[in-house]
Design a protein around this motif. Structure first.
Motif, PDB file in Angstrom:
ATOM      1  N   UNK A 207       0.835  -1.198   0.000  1.00 50.53           N
ATOM      2  CA  UNK A 207       0.000   0.000   0.000  1.00 50.53           C
ATOM      3  C   UNK A 207       0.868   1.244   0.000  1.00 50.53           C
ATOM      4  N   UNK A 208       0.350   2.308  -0.616  1.00 48.55           N
ATOM      5  CA  UNK A 208       0.988   3.624  -0.550  1.00 48.55           C
ATOM      6  C   UNK A 208       0.232   4.437   0.490  1.00 48.55           C
ATOM      7  N   UNK A 268       4.402  13.243   3.980  1.00 46.95           N
ATOM      8  CA  UNK A 268       5.384  12.199   3.670  1.00 46.95           C
ATOM      9  C   UNK A 268       4.661  10.953   3.178  1.00 46.95           C
ATOM     10  N   UNK A 269       5.382  10.142   2.426  1.00 48.28           N
ATOM     11  CA  UNK A 269       4.795   8.945   1.827  1.00 48.28           C
ATOM     12  C   UNK A 269       5.576   7.702   2.225  1.00 48.28           C
ATOM     13  N   UNK A 270       4.832   6.588   2.384  1.00 48.17           N
ATOM     14  CA  UNK A 270       5.427   5.320   2.803  1.00 48.17           C
ATOM     15  C   UNK A 270       4.884   4.187   1.940  1.00 48.17           C
ATOM     16  N   UNK A 271       5.744   3.204   1.707  1.00 48.28           N
ATOM     17  CA  UNK A 271       5.306   1.937   1.135  1.00 48.28           C
ATOM     18  C   UNK A 271       5.095   0.973   2.284  1.00 48.28           C
ATOM     19  N   UNK A 286       6.930  -0.812   7.056  1.00 49.12           N
ATOM     20  CA  UNK A 286       6.813   0.456   6.347  1.00 49.12           C
ATOM     21  C   UNK A 286       8.182   0.991   5.963  1.00 49.12           C
ATOM     22  N   UNK A 287       8.254   1.568   4.781  1.00 47.90           N
ATOM     23  CA  UNK A 287       9.493   2.179   4.301  1.00 47.90           C
ATOM     24  C   UNK A 287       9.159   3.519   3.649  1.00 47.90           C
ATOM     25  N   UNK A 360       8.594   1.515  11.253  1.00 51.66           N
ATOM     26  CA  UNK A 360       8.250   0.199  11.820  1.00 51.66           C
ATOM     27  C   UNK A 360       9.470  -0.682  11.632  1.00 51.66           C
ATOM     28  N   UNK A 361      10.363  -0.701  12.589  1.00 51.84           N
ATOM     29  CA  UNK A 361      11.651  -1.341  12.369  1.00 51.84           C
ATOM     30  C   UNK A 361      11.618  -2.839  12.596  1.00 51.84           C
ATOM     31  N   UNK A 362      10.618  -3.374  13.305  1.00 53.07           N
ATOM     32  CA  UNK A 362      10.643  -4.803  13.534  1.00 53.07           C
ATOM     33  C   UNK A 362       9.262  -5.413  13.500  1.00 53.07           C
ATOM     34  N   UNK A 363       9.163  -6.701  13.331  1.00 50.86           N
ATOM     35  CA  UNK A 363       7.898  -7.392  13.171  1.00 50.86           C
ATOM     36  C   UNK A 363       7.632  -8.136  14.453  1.00 50.86           C
ATOM     37  N   UNK A 364       6.665  -7.807  15.201  1.00 48.18           N
ATOM     38  CA  UNK A 364       6.484  -8.425  16.505  1.00 48.18           C
ATOM     39  C   UNK A 364       5.220  -9.245  16.500  1.00 48.18           C
ATOM     40  N   UNK A 365       5.328 -10.494  16.679  1.00 43.69           N
ATOM     41  CA  UNK A 365       4.167 -11.384  16.665  1.00 43.69           C
ATOM     42  C   UNK A 365       3.440 -11.240  18.001  1.00 43.69           C
TER      43      UNK A 365
END
Length: 369
Positions: A207-208, A268-271, A286-287, A360-365
Motif C-alpha cells: 500500500x501507498x 510524507x509517503x510510505x510503502x 513500512x518504508x 516500523x523497524x521490527x515485526x512483533x508477533x
C-alpha cells in the motif's frame, strides 16, 4: 438581507480574468468548470479586473480599488487564525465615483511562490487573488484561487532500498525497491525474496500511505491516508521464492513530499508491505519514499530560478529527504516484523523526526507473548 432591505445592496459585481500566455496549462484541460491555471515559482501573475455595474443607470462611489496576491496556510482546527507567508498589493484606482463598467489591468512581476498548493485532511495551503472595492459602509470583495506546482530537478543520487527483516526461526524475508526517490508519474519496481518460511502465509499486499503531520511538540497530529493498495501474492510462498512488485504512480492524486513547510506541516509517503497468515494475523513493514514533481521540457530552463529547500534536489537528491541508502538489517533475537491489525490507524502522538528511516523497524508477533 438588511443591506438589500435598506437599499444598501451590492451595486456592482467583480470579475477576475487571468492572462494565459502560450503554453500555460490549466489544472484540468478537459474540464469546462475548472479554469484554474498552473503557475510556478518566479512566474508573473497578470490579468484584469472588471467592475460591472448591476444597473446601467447606477453609480458606484468608492474609497479606492486594490488587488492583492496572497499565499496562505490554513489549519482546519484553527480557522480564525490564518498565516500569510506571501502578501503583495497593487492599487487599481484612487477614491472616486464610477458611472460605467470599468476594467483595470494588473501585474505581479516574478512572484515568489515557495510552496506547492496543497489541500489535506487538517491543513490547506492556497494562493489567491483578492480584489477589494473599498466603501464606507461595506466593501465589495472577490477572491480567485490559483494553482502552484513546485518543480524539482532530477536527483543526482537515487540508490535502491534493500532490507532484510523477519521473525526469529519463523520468517525471514528480503525486500528491495529499485530507488528511494520517485517522480509523480514514476513506476515503483521491486521484489520480495523469501529466505525462510515457517508461517502459513496466505496473502500479501503493498500500500501507498500518505502521512500528514501538523502542529509541533505536544500538539503534533498525524493523519494517515491509504492512497492505493495492491495485492501482490495470493497463496503460501515457499523458501527461495521471489515475488515481483510493480506500482504505477501516475493514476493517483499525489503531491511531492513536503517537509516542515513554513514550520507548520509536513506530507510524507510510505510503502507499506503487509503479510497475512491463515489465522488473519497481519505482519507489516513500512518504508519511507520521497516523491518529487518532474518539470516539463519547456520549463527546464526555469527550474533553478528559486528552488524551495523543502522539495528540490541538491547534491544528494531532493533536499530535506533522508540520505540515499541501501541498508540491510539482520534478524535480531528479540526483534521481528511489526504485527498488528490496525497499521493504518490515525496516530495522535508526536512523531520523532529521528525515526524517519524506520517507522516500523521490527515485526512483533502478538501471539508470541
Amino acid at each position: 438581507m438588511l443591506q438589500t432591505f435598506f437599499g444598501l445592496g451590492q451595486t456592482a459585481e467583480l470579475e477576475i480574468i487571468l492572462d494565459r500566455p502560450d503554453g500555460k496549462k490549466k489544472l484540468d484541460e478537459s474540464s469546462k468548470k475548472d479554469q484554474s491555471l498552473i503557475y510556478y515559482d518566479g512566474e508573473t501573475v497578470s490579468g484584469r479586473v472588471n467592475v460591472i455595474l448591476k444597473k446601467s443607470s447606477s453609480r458606484l462611489e468608492h474609497q479606492g480599488i486594490k488587488v492583492e496576491f496572497i499565499g496562505q496556510i490554513e489549519m482546519y482546527y484553527d480557522r480564525g487564525n490564518h498565516h500569510e507567508f506571501t502578501s503583495l498589493v497593487k492599487e487599481l484606482a484612487r477614491p472616486g465615483e464610477m458611472l460605467q463598467n470599468t476594467s483595470y489591468n494588473f501585474e505581479f512581476l516574478n512572484v515568489e511562490k515557495p510552496y506547492e498548493t496543497y489541500t489535506g485532511s487538517n491543513v490547506r495551503l492556497r494562493y489567491f487573488l483578492r480584489v477589494t472595492v473599498i466603501r464606507r459602509i461595506y466593501d465589495i470583495v472577490k477572491e480567485m484561487d490559483i494553482i502552484v506546482h513546485t518543480l524539482s530537478s532530477y536527483p543526482d543520487m537515487n540508490n535502491s532500498i534493500k532490507m532484510e527483516v523477519g521473525i526469529e526461526d519463523c520468517l525471514h524475508i528480503e525486500f528491495e525497491y529499485n530507488k528511494c526517490k520517485y517522480h509523480l508519474k514514476d513506476v515503483i519496481v521491486g521484489k520480495i525474496y523469501f529466505l525462510l518460511v515457517r508461517i502459513k502465509i496466505k496473502h500479501m499486499e503493498i500500500a501507498i500511505i500518505k502521512r500528514e503531520t501538523t502542529g509541533s511538540g505536544p500538539n503534533t497530529f498525524n493523519e494517515n491516508e491509504t492512497i492505493a493498495k495492491y495485492e501482490i501474492m495470493d497463496g503460501a510462498p515457499v523458501r527461495g521464492e521471489s515475488i515481483p512488485i510493480r506500482v504505477f504512480l501516475a493514476g493517483y492524486d499525489l503531491t511531492p513530499t513536503m517537509r516542515d513547510v513554513n514550520k507548520r506541516f509536513s506530507v510524507r509517503y510510505f510503502l507499506n508491505l503487509v503479510l497475512m497468515d491463515e489465522e488473519d494475523r497481519r505482519y507489516f513493514k513500512q518504508q519511507e519514499i520521497t516523491l518529487w514533481r518532474k518539470g516539463e521540457k519547456h520549463l527546464k530552463g526555469m527550474q533553478n530560478r528559486n528552488e524551495p529547500s523543502h522539495l528540490v534536489s541538491g547534491k544528494d537528491g531532493p533536499k530535506g529527504s533522508e540520505a540515499p541508502r541501501t541498508t540491510s538489517q539482520s534478524v535480531q533475537p528479540s526483534g521481528s516484523l511489526d504485527n498488528t491489525d490496525s497499521e493504518n490507524d490515525h496516530n495522535h502522538s508526536p512523531m520523532n523526526e529521528g525515526d524517519d528511516e524506520q517507522i516500523r523497524s521490527s515485526i512483533e508477533d502478538s501471539t508470541s507473548e
